[in-house]
Design a protein around this motif. Structure first.
Motif, PDB file in Angstrom:
ATOM      1  N   SER A 121       8.288  -2.981  -6.971  1.00  0.00           N
ATOM      2  CA  SER A 121       7.845  -1.420  -6.562  1.00  0.00           C
ATOM      3  C   SER A 121       8.272  -0.860  -7.073  1.00  0.00           C
ATOM      4  O   SER A 121       7.981   0.429  -7.202  1.00  0.00           O
ATOM      5  CB  SER A 121       6.574  -1.250  -5.994  1.00  0.00           C
ATOM      6  OG  SER A 121       5.850  -2.931  -6.219  1.00  0.00           O
ATOM      7  N   ASP A 155      -0.705   0.065  -9.182  1.00  0.00           N
ATOM      8  CA  ASP A 155       0.120   0.615  -9.808  1.00  0.00           C
ATOM      9  C   ASP A 155      -0.225   2.549 -10.613  1.00  0.00           C
ATOM     10  O   ASP A 155       0.529   2.825 -10.104  1.00  0.00           O
ATOM     11  CB  ASP A 155       0.816   0.123 -10.576  1.00  0.00           C
ATOM     12  CG  ASP A 155       2.103  -1.123 -10.373  1.00  0.00           C
ATOM     13  OD1 ASP A 155       2.235  -1.347  -9.270  1.00  0.00           O
ATOM     14  OD2 ASP A 155       1.272  -2.087 -10.773  1.00  0.00           O
ATOM     15  N   SER A 187       2.591  10.617  -5.804  1.00  0.00           N
ATOM     16  CA  SER A 187       3.613   9.673  -6.473  1.00  0.00           C
ATOM     17  C   SER A 187       4.373   9.549  -5.037  1.00  0.00           C
ATOM     18  O   SER A 187       4.607  11.384  -4.244  1.00  0.00           O
ATOM     19  CB  SER A 187       4.095   9.989  -6.990  1.00  0.00           C
ATOM     20  OG  SER A 187       3.814   9.998  -8.218  1.00  0.00           O
ATOM     21  N   ARG A 235      11.174   2.702  -7.499  1.00  0.00           N
ATOM     22  CA  ARG A 235      11.797   3.235  -8.479  1.00  0.00           C
ATOM     23  C   ARG A 235      13.072   3.792  -8.313  1.00  0.00           C
ATOM     24  O   ARG A 235      12.822   4.641  -7.336  1.00  0.00           O
ATOM     25  CB  ARG A 235      10.835   3.975  -9.543  1.00  0.00           C
ATOM     26  CG  ARG A 235       9.403   3.439 -10.045  1.00  0.00           C
ATOM     27  CD  ARG A 235       9.955   2.534 -11.035  1.00  0.00           C
ATOM     28  NE  ARG A 235       9.036   1.449 -11.383  1.00  0.00           N
ATOM     29  CZ  ARG A 235       8.194   0.534 -11.212  1.00  0.00           C
ATOM     30  NH1 ARG A 235       8.917   0.027 -10.761  1.00  0.00           N
ATOM     31  NH2 ARG A 235       7.058   0.305 -11.738  1.00  0.00           N
ATOM     32  N   THR A 284       3.387   5.642  -6.808  1.00  0.00           N
ATOM     33  CA  THR A 284       4.223   5.300  -7.416  1.00  0.00           C
ATOM     34  C   THR A 284       5.180   5.668  -6.243  1.00  0.00           C
ATOM     35  O   THR A 284       5.205   7.313  -5.651  1.00  0.00           O
ATOM     36  CB  THR A 284       4.523   5.734  -8.498  1.00  0.00           C
ATOM     37  OG1 THR A 284       3.292   5.687  -9.504  1.00  0.00           O
ATOM     38  CG2 THR A 284       5.972   5.532  -9.398  1.00  0.00           C
ATOM     39  N   ASN A 310       7.171   1.905 -17.640  1.00  0.00           N
ATOM     40  CA  ASN A 310       7.822   1.816 -15.879  1.00  0.00           C
ATOM     41  C   ASN A 310       6.186   1.297 -15.552  1.00  0.00           C
ATOM     42  O   ASN A 310       6.860   0.671 -14.755  1.00  0.00           O
ATOM     43  CB  ASN A 310       7.259   3.391 -15.388  1.00  0.00           C
ATOM     44  CG  ASN A 310       7.389   4.130 -14.256  1.00  0.00           C
ATOM     45  OD1 ASN A 310       7.552   3.088 -13.493  1.00  0.00           O
ATOM     46  ND2 ASN A 310       6.756   4.887 -13.898  1.00  0.00           N
ATOM     47  N   ILE A 311       4.955   2.002 -16.112  1.00  0.00           N
ATOM     48  CA  ILE A 311       4.431   1.342 -15.380  1.00  0.00           C
ATOM     49  C   ILE A 311       3.120   0.889 -16.191  1.00  0.00           C
ATOM     50  O   ILE A 311       3.479  -0.303 -16.112  1.00  0.00           O
ATOM     51  CB  ILE A 311       3.171   2.254 -14.676  1.00  0.00           C
ATOM     52  CG1 ILE A 311       4.079   2.733 -13.121  1.00  0.00           C
ATOM     53  CG2 ILE A 311       2.245   2.178 -13.977  1.00  0.00           C
ATOM     54  CD1 ILE A 311       3.505   4.226 -12.445  1.00  0.00           C
TER      55      ILE A 311
END
Length: 1452
Positions: free
Chosen positions: A1249, A1214, A1055, A1251, A1218, A178-179
């Protein structure tokens, strides 16, 4: 919200029948073949037969996955795939040369050499996604190759097997992430270079002393979470997710709280302790509330403390990550963690009886936690949700998440045991109440039900929810009526009897309390079976107490009468007639108010109440139990004393004003008419008159009473407006509301930005609180030589460019609003945006033209306008720099320097206006404008006009502007060389056109052109209202008392989760262009509502009309995005349904807005970590690498020492931010080929970027073939990757062809020239060839090689070798044509050169190795052996060479 629809068989079959076979449109039971079909689609362009074999292998695998085709849509899919395979087999067999196995083998080797090896040689230039995808593709091709070889009974080549082993081993190094790329190949990524990340990774990999199973083979990179996942049965992907989660938590806290420059890669213990404290805050409170000891036991050995803390934290995160919907029940998770942490402690210790480590109760098999812990509780949740019947059942008949979680607020929850008992009351959920079924009846009685609250919908909630407000107003109304009834003008001048009547409000209060207690019982009556004994006792005592106080207060008040009623007379006789009954009544009131007095003390001093809430003394618990139910949540949640004081004072003013108004305007004027209508004695002659007068009184008082209860809202609105206005004025909210105000305060924006938005933690001396409101000052505009101006430009310009990206402004408006990116250090002032300096230069020129009118006041008038002064000085400085750059002749340069020196000296002395004829500036201004126009075009054909223009400017300056005494000196400088007839005419005298102008040069020319030519129309820039609003809002916020922005390493990580079900994401073209019943389309409506933005949109995409938008898919997508971004306005107009419009606007705009956070964080990271010289570079400074910043003044403000690049800024962003969109139906939409999935994919490509989280539903076949497929659900998180694996060699090959063609062309020219002049100038030819070679070698050595790594050189050679050989083969095959063209001699020359280069490449290593003795001995030995065996035929070689020479001479 649209109803969820399942994939129908007809839908699936229809999609599959399309010409393009989408690898993502699959039945849920065949998702495993999607990668194979994906590879087939990729290779079909290069080798259709290989694509056919891949699809055939996918068909075979699909048949094995679901042999009976029992899955939804499987039979149709197989049929469609088989039909396509039959067609492709006939087409691909026609062009097949080799067998299928040989064809696949060749393709596999070709793919490995062309892509994988090329990407390996590219090194850091190859992105991770491309390499990972190349290995996945190669692995799938090998699977197909293996299957084909098995079918044809052929063995795989050993070389291919070795290659595949390398592919498999390397493929393991590229794990999806993911990151954080935590696999071995991800160590070179930018985010993995941070010491905080490395320290957390190293700490997690400390697995010393952990008891692993005996037969388990652990990975070399195994860590603590791997051990926890193995021992407790957690899922593998959950372990990977929580590993990244824990590392980011630790790294963010470390970087925020305990960051140091140039620190080592070691995790700080303080960061670990802080994360653990925050993570287990609720768990420790839960243990304390239930009177249980925490299971967080740390070892006494200091070296094991860190590992134990990480084990506890990792266990909690793994539980949370796999808990699914149990996350909505935090205390349930505390119960689970309490037992599992206790097991963890004992697993790390050795049992003294057996001498072995303890094994946890639920076992360590695969997915044990999910099946044995989560699934039973989730089944209870599902059953309770089924009992709700979609929310139509009564609230007392089913439990929601909160009700189930409340079960764990008492110590009774430990009756579940561990492992949890399946027969516990918590798991007993009756499906329906059936008294004939003994089992269901038993479950009904064992069902726990609701514990504390049952929702009952009743009109009485209006009173119960606001009981204190209603009670207060009723009591105040009674007091005002009693006071007004006495007839006195002074409300405080009341008699003793009236005072006693006023005190009757406490009897009313007791009655209201009694009604409230009875209403509580009524509203909670349906939960009586599930209430505990203490709760029932509390409700009963509340009613009894309220009734007792009604009786006591009523009796004691009746005793104060002269003639009390019978019962009061009896009480009075018991006490004695001589007693003071008013004092007894007052004593009863004091006792009645004592709890309220205590509550008032707690209200004024909330810290005392918070302290008492944490105590476990019985008297304290009894007091709290009486005032409110004893609940786990909501305890010790109070505002500060100062906040309560402000709150109380505000409402005191509101209520006092309201009561005063009500008394004098509403209540008191009605007392007189009421007294007149109600007589003091009964009327015997008219018995019905009394009732009529009472009815009249009711009619009189009813509207006033209603107004009395409702006008509080009016007074609240007035006071909130008043206080809000005063507070906003002091906070400077709305400081800038119009463009005029923005212009007048724009010079303060850079200072406000640097004061508020840029961290300066070393010297933060800003005042706090009220002092800050009255003493805040905004600094003046910064000097251009400082970094403040560059920082402001880096922030202001992205805001303006974002306006342009959203089509709020045009290109011209953007140029007028931008601040120069590159700071001109020669200037000593701020360079403002051109829209502030519009028409300033022209006005100054007009004033200079009329200098005879202004006289010596001209300079003061120009300096009075700061923007005009800046515009004039910047234009002069820019023109001075440009002219000095253009003029290169020695004598012309001396003359120009003399003129500017004179102007500067007079300007410093303040005699410029007196010593120069300022009326000539008008002509000079026009000539400057013409010069800038020529420089913008930079056309070589305009050189003569530029020379004449310089001569004209020189003449105006020397003859019109300057005095006569300075003319002779200038003429002598210009004409000092007798060879020069006119100045500026020689080639070296004037640098025009400018060769290869830099970005800074073009930016300076464009800005100067705007300053010189922009008219009054720029005063309204920007013209768009939304752009004006945003600029005003941003500018106003800088003047407010906002918290100071921290540096990027001190920012909190956060996030954003955006929910999305199946709402429309983007408009379809059909929706935009389909007319409604009025003949209007959505697109035409948008064009009418946003005409300026539509024009800006066409300008941005470089289209003139709407028809040009249909020429490419990219333009169509831009049109869809443009319409979707602006759809929110149509919600208010009612053009279409509000739900659809809201969903489109909500999804698209929320994603775009969240992505602005990412850009802002990257920019903030760059500003924090860059040096001053990096800020001066311009807009590309963030993209280029920054130099070392450890020795500069702002090195302490940087995130870390070392080299910084754009990827470092992205890595920091990052870590801090998120954005996830929860698309619940994305998996179903993707498999069904829905346009919604394609739109979401487009958004992911637009915002890398972003998700996407969704639940994927997959059908898997059961163990029994007759059994239906079972559904398995996977929680997925995806991101977009855009690999470009085929571009690498295709480019390093394209360049090679161009270079070799250029070499052939140059060689041809030299050959023709050699044949022409070989007899006369042989020496000259050799000298020229040598000069060309000597010139070529330094160019390659000094320019190309320093920018190439060893891998680049290898790739360079690999590209040129086959290219040269291929060209020679092509020329040989086309020899007749090449001879006719006349290029055969050049081809032979190229072949000779190619042979020499190849020999050099091949024999240079041999010659170098020959210097070593063992190599020389080996070569001698090898030659001797060949000669001895007869293989080395030296004589034949010499004969062959001689024969070849003879035949060559014969041909000549």
């Amino acid at each position: 919200m649209p109803k969820m629809q399942r994939i129908l068989r007809s839908q699936t079959a229809g999609i599959i029948g399309l010409g393009t076979f989408d690898s993502e449109v699959l039945p849920s039971s065949l998702v495993e073949i999607a990668p194979i079909l994906r590879v087939a689609n990729e290779v079909e362009e290069y080798n259709p037969r290989v694509a056919y074999l891949c699809r055939y292998y996918a068909f075979d695998k699909a048949h094995k996955l679901d042999p009976s085709s029992s899955g939804r849509g499987v039979r149709q899919y197989k049929t469609a795939l088989l039909q396509r395979l039959e067609r492709e087999n006939e087409l691909t067999l026609e062009g097949r040369v080799k067998s299928d196995a040989r064809e696949l083998q060749s393709f596999y080797q070709h793919y490995y050499q062309k892509y994988i090896q090329a990407l390996q040689n590219a090194g850091d230039k190859a992105d991770r996604e491309s390499i990972s995808k190349a290995y996945q593709t190669a692995n799938i091709i090998f699977e197909v190759l293996k299957a084909v070889n098995t079918t044809q009974d052929m063995e795989l080549n050993r070389e291919i097997l070795e290659t595949q082993d390398e592919v498999v081993q390397t493929k393991k190094m590229f794990v999806p992430y993911n990151i954080l790329p935590l696999d071995p190949n991800g160590a070179n990524q930018a985010i993995m270079q941070f010491p905080e990340i490395q320290g957390a990774v190293y700490a997690l990999r400390n697995i010393r002393g952990l008891p692993w199973p005996k037969d388990y083979k652990k990975n070399k990179d195994a860590d603590i979470l791997d051990w926890l996942g193995l021992m407790f049965g957690f899922q593998k992907d959950n372990v990977a997710n929580q590993r990244e989660h824990l590392i980011l938590l630790l790294a963010n806290v470390h970087i925020r709280k305990f960051w140091k420059p140039n620190q080592q890669s070691k995790l700080d213990e303080r960061a670990l302790t802080q994360v653990m404290k925050k993570l287990f805050k609720n768990y420790k409170m839960w243990c304390k509330y239930l009177g249980r000891k925490s299971s967080l036991w740390l070892p006494t050995i200091e070296q094991k403390v860190q590992q134990r803390k990480l084990l506890y934290m990792g266990l909690y995160l793994l539980i949370w990550g796999e808990a699914a919907n149990l996350r909505l029940m935090p205390e349930c998770l505390c119960y689970i963690y309490h037992h599992m942490a206790f097991e963890l402690f004992h697993m790390l210790t050795i049992d003294p009886m057996t001498g072995e480590n303890v094994i946890q109760a639920n076992g360590c098999e695969k997915e044990a936690f999910l099946r044995k812990v989560v699934a039973p509780i989730y089944d209870v949740i599902a059953k309770e949700a089924e009992r709700s019947k979609g929310g139509i059942s009564e609230n007392s008949e089913w439990r929601n998440y909160d009700d189930l979680n409340e079960y764990f607020w008492s110590a009774d929850c430990f009756q579940l045991g561990w492992p949890m008992r399946a027969d516990a009351d918590f798991f007993c959920v009756p499906y329906k109440l059936d008294f004939d079924n003994d089992h269901e009846l038993a479950n009904r009685y064992r069902w726990i039900g609701k514990v504390n609250f049952v929702e009952i919908r009743s009109f009485w909630h209006i009173f119960r929810s606001f009981d204190r407000m209603w009670s207060f107003f009723i009591l105040c109304l009674q007091v005002m009526i009693v006071v007004a009834w006495n007839g006195s003008d002074d409300p405080f001048a009341v008699s003793y009897g009236d005072a006693l009547r006023v005190l009757t409000v406490f009897i009313t209060a007791a009655i209201l309390k009694l009604g409230q207690a009875i209403l509580d019982i009524i509203l909670c009556w349906k939960a009586k079976q599930n209430m505990s004994l203490y709760v029932k006792l509390r409700y009963i005592l509340k009613v009894v107490s309220a009734a007792a106080w009604v009786f006591v207060l009523s009796v004691t008040y009746a005793c104060t009468w002269d003639n009390p009623p019978g019962f009061a007379q009896t009480i009075r006789s018991w006490i004695g007639n001589e007693a003071s009954f008013p004092s007894l009544f007052i004593l009863a009131i004091v006792i009645y108010l004592s709890p309220n007095m205590l509550a008032a003390v707690f209200f004024l001093f909330p810290s005392i109440y918070q302290f008492l809430e944490r105590l476990n003394y019985r008297i304290v618990m009894l007091m709290i139990w009486w005032s409110q139910p004893c609940l786990y949540v909501g305890r010790a949640m109070h505002e500060s004393a100062f906040s309560r004081f402000k709150y109380t004072m505000f409402w005191a003013l509101v209520i006092v004003t309201k009561l005063a108004f009500s008394y004098y305007i509403e209540i008191k004027p009605l007392v007189g008419p009421t007294k007149a209508m109600i007589p003091t004695f009964p009327n015997g002659f008219f018995p019905h008159a009394q009732n009529k007068k009472i009815g009249a009184c009711v009619a009189l008082w009813t509207p006033i009473t209603l107004v009395y209860f409702m006008d509080t809202q009016i007074w609240y609105a007035l006071f909130s407006t008043l206080f809000g206005g005063i507070y906003g004025a002091y906070q400077r909210i709305g400081e800038i509301r119009t463009l005029e105000m923005l212009r007048s305060r724009f010079h303060l924006l850079p200072g406000a930005f640097n004061a508020n938005l840029f961290p300066n933690e070393k010297n933060d001396s800003r005042k706090k609180g009220i002092k800050a409101i009255f003493s805040r000052r905004i600094t003046k505009a910064p000097s251009n030589k400082g970094k403040e101006a560059a920082r402001f430009a880096k922030l202001w310009n992205p805001i303006i460019t974002s306006f342009r990206e959203e089509d709020l402004i045009s290109n011209r408006e953007m140029d007028l609003l931008l601040v120069p990116y590159r700071v001109d250090c020669e200037l000593g002032f701020m360079q403002w945006p051109p829209f502030l300096l519009a028409n300033k230069v022209q006005t100054a020129v007009c004033m200079a033209r009329d200098s005879s009118v202004y006289g010596s006041d001209l300079g003061e008038r120009i300096e009075a306008d700061s923007y005009m002064s800046c515009a004039v000085r910047e234009c002069y400085a820019s023109l001075k720099s440009i002219i000095k750059h253009l003029v290169q002749g020695e004598h012309e340069k001396q003359a120009v320097d003399f003129i500017f020196a004179k102007i500067d000296s007079h300007a410093e002395a303040g005699t410029l206006i007196n010593e120069f004829r300022m009326s000539a500036v008008t002509h000079l201004y026009c000539q400057f404008v013409e010069l800038i126009k020529y420089l913008r075009e930079n056309n070589k054909n305009d050189r003569d006009q530029v020379v004449i223009l310089f001569l004209d400017m020189l003449e105006v300056v020397t003859r019109d502007l300057m005095m006569a005494d300075e003319l002779d000196h200038i003429v002598s400088l210009v004409h000092s060389d007798l060879d020069i007839c006119q100045p500026f005419t020689s080639e070296v005298a004037l640098r025009f056109p400018v060769v290869q102008p830099t970005v800074a040069w073009r930016e300076k020319i464009e800005r100067l052109y705007l300053l010189l030519t922009t008219k009054e129309s720029a005063m309204d820039v920007p013209s768009n209202l939304e752009a004006r609003r945003r600029i005003s809002f941003f500018s106003s916020s800088l003047f407010m008392d906002i918290p100071k922005a921290p540096s990027v390493h001190n920012m909190l990580s956060f996030s954003v989760l955006t929910p999305h079900y199946r709402e429309q994401v983007l408009f379809r073209l059909e929706d935009l262009e389909t007319p409604n019943e009025d003949g209007l389309t959505i697109l035409s409506y948008l064009q009418q509502m946003f005409p300026d933005e539509w024009t800006n949109f066409l300008e941005r995409i470089k289209c003139a009309t709407h028809a040009e938008l249909r020429e490419s898919e990219e333009l169509e997508e831009e049109l869809r995005l443009w319409a979707s971004y602006r759809w929110a306005t149509l919600t208010r107009t009612g053009f279409l349904s509000a739900s659809i419009s809201f969903s489109i606007e909500h999804t698209v705009n929320s994603i775009r807005g969240m992505m602005y956070y990412k850009k802002a964080l990257e920019l903030q990271a760059f500003l924090d970590m860059s040096r001053d010289e990096d800020l001066m570079k311009g807009n590309d400074a963030m993209e280029s690498s920054c130099t070392e910043n450890s020795d500069t003044e702002n090195s302490d403000d940087s995130l870390r020492g070392g080299r910084l690049s754009g990827t470092d800024c992205q890595a920091v962003a990052d870590m801090k931010f998120t954005c996830v969109v929860s698309c619940q139906q994305y998996g179903i939409d993707k498999r069904s080929g829905s346009p919604l999935a394609q739109d979401i994919l487009r958004l992911m490509k637009r915002y890398p970027s972003l998700r996407i989280a969704y639940i994927d539903e997959v059908e898997e076949s059961g163990n029994d073939r007759q059994k239906k497929n079972i559904k398995v659900y996977y929680s997925c998180l995806v991101k977009v990757s855009d690999p470009h694996q085929a571009l690498l060699l295709d480019q390093i090959y394209g360049i090679s062809w161009l270079v070799i063609f250029a070499i052939v062309f140059v060689t041809k020219i030299l050959s023709a020239w050699r044949r022409k002049l070989s007899a006369k100038s042989q020496s000259l030819i050799r000298i020229i060839n040598g000069l060309i070679f000597v010139t070529f070698v330094p160019i390659v050595t000094l320019i190309a090689l320093p920018h190439m790594s060893m891998q680049d050189i290898v790739i360079f050679i690999l590209a040129f070798v086959p290219t040269g050989w291929g060209m020679l083969q092509i020329a040989q095959a086309l020899k007749p044509l090449v001879q006719v063209v006349g290029l055969w001699e050049s081809v032979k020359t190229l072949a000779r050169n190619y042979e020499m280069v190849m020999g050099l490449l091949l024999f240079t290593p041999v010659a170098f190795l020959s210097l070593f003795p063992f190599i020389s001995f080996f070569q001698t030995r090898m030659l001797f052996n060949q000669w001895f065996s007869g293989d080395l035929q030296i004589l034949s070689m010499f004969r062959g060479r001689r024969n070849a020479r003879y035949s060559y001479n014969k041909r000549e």
